[in-house]
Design a protein around this motif. Structure first.
Motif, PDB file in Angstrom:
ATOM      1  N   THR A   1       0.840  -1.196   0.000  1.00 51.31           N
ATOM      2  CA  THR A   1       0.000   0.000   0.000  1.00 51.31           C
ATOM      3  C   THR A   1       0.875   1.246   0.000  1.00 51.31           C
ATOM      4  O   THR A   1       0.603   2.211  -0.714  1.00 51.31           O
ATOM      5  CB  THR A   1      -0.945   0.001   1.214  1.00 51.31           C
TER       6      THR A   1
ATOM      7  N   ASP B   1      -5.356   2.787   2.521  1.00 51.40           N
ATOM      8  CA  ASP B   1      -5.612   1.716   3.484  1.00 51.40           C
ATOM      9  C   ASP B   1      -7.068   1.738   3.942  1.00 51.40           C
ATOM     10  O   ASP B   1      -7.720   0.698   4.014  1.00 51.40           O
ATOM     11  CB  ASP B   1      -4.652   1.858   4.663  1.00 51.40           C
TER      12      ASP B   1
ATOM     13  N   PHE C   1      -9.215   0.611   1.022  1.00 53.47           N
ATOM     14  CA  PHE C   1      -9.066  -0.826   0.806  1.00 53.47           C
ATOM     15  C   PHE C   1      -9.875  -1.615   1.825  1.00 53.47           C
ATOM     16  O   PHE C   1     -10.505  -2.617   1.487  1.00 53.47           O
ATOM     17  CB  PHE C   1      -7.601  -1.240   0.894  1.00 53.47           C
TER      18      PHE C   1
ATOM     19  N   ARG D   1      -9.605  -2.628  -3.587  1.00 58.36           N
ATOM     20  CA  ARG D   1      -8.233  -3.053  -3.275  1.00 58.36           C
ATOM     21  C   ARG D   1      -7.728  -4.034  -4.332  1.00 58.36           C
ATOM     22  O   ARG D   1      -6.626  -3.884  -4.858  1.00 58.36           O
ATOM     23  CB  ARG D   1      -8.174  -3.710  -1.896  1.00 58.36           C
TER      24      ARG D   1
ATOM     25  N   ARG E   1      -4.599  -3.396  -6.827  1.00 55.96           N
ATOM     26  CA  ARG E   1      -3.444  -4.311  -6.795  1.00 55.96           C
ATOM     27  C   ARG E   1      -3.218  -4.995  -8.142  1.00 55.96           C
ATOM     28  O   ARG E   1      -2.085  -5.234  -8.540  1.00 55.96           O
ATOM     29  CB  ARG E   1      -3.604  -5.320  -5.673  1.00 55.96           C
TER      30      ARG E   1
END
Length: 117
Positions: free
Chosen positions: A6, A65, A68, A75, A79
């Protein structure tokens, strides 16, 4: 504690990791930043942090964060885009990528001779 991945993504969004990357990586990081900005439209204060002239990677990482945690599919999408930005070796090229925690990391290729650690 923030996830290292992250924080790496946040650093890229904050513009701290844009030097020396491939065009594919630039496009993926641009897509990540655009998706985060779209997600933050409902949080003007957070959007201002991300859009600031020189955003702090840690502040962006905390925002990521939180987003996510609130939306696991977001998230996963971010990613997946990050994986596109990760360099891959072709032909005889070298690509060293390390993610995670370690006190010391050594990455080598084509060592001719002795190595003493």
């Amino acid at each position: 504690m923030l996830d290292p991945l992250t924080l790496a993504i946040a650093s890229a969004i904050a513009g701290k990791a844009a030097e020396g990357v491939t065009e594919q990586a630039r496009e993926a990081m641009s897509a990540i930043a655009a998706r985060l900005r779209a997600k933050l439209r409902r949080h003007p204060a957070d959007l201002a942090v991300v859009n600031g002239e020189s955003p702090e990677p840690e502040a962006v990482a905390q925002i990521l964060d939180r987003e996510f945690a609130a939306d696991p599919s977001f998230r996963d999408e971010i990613r997946a885009l990050w994986v596109q930005a990760t360099p891959t070796a072709t032909d005889d090229a070298v690509s060293n990528v390390f993610q995670g925690r370690a006190d010391k990391v050594i990455q080598l290729r084509d060592v001719h001779g002795d190595i003493n650690l």
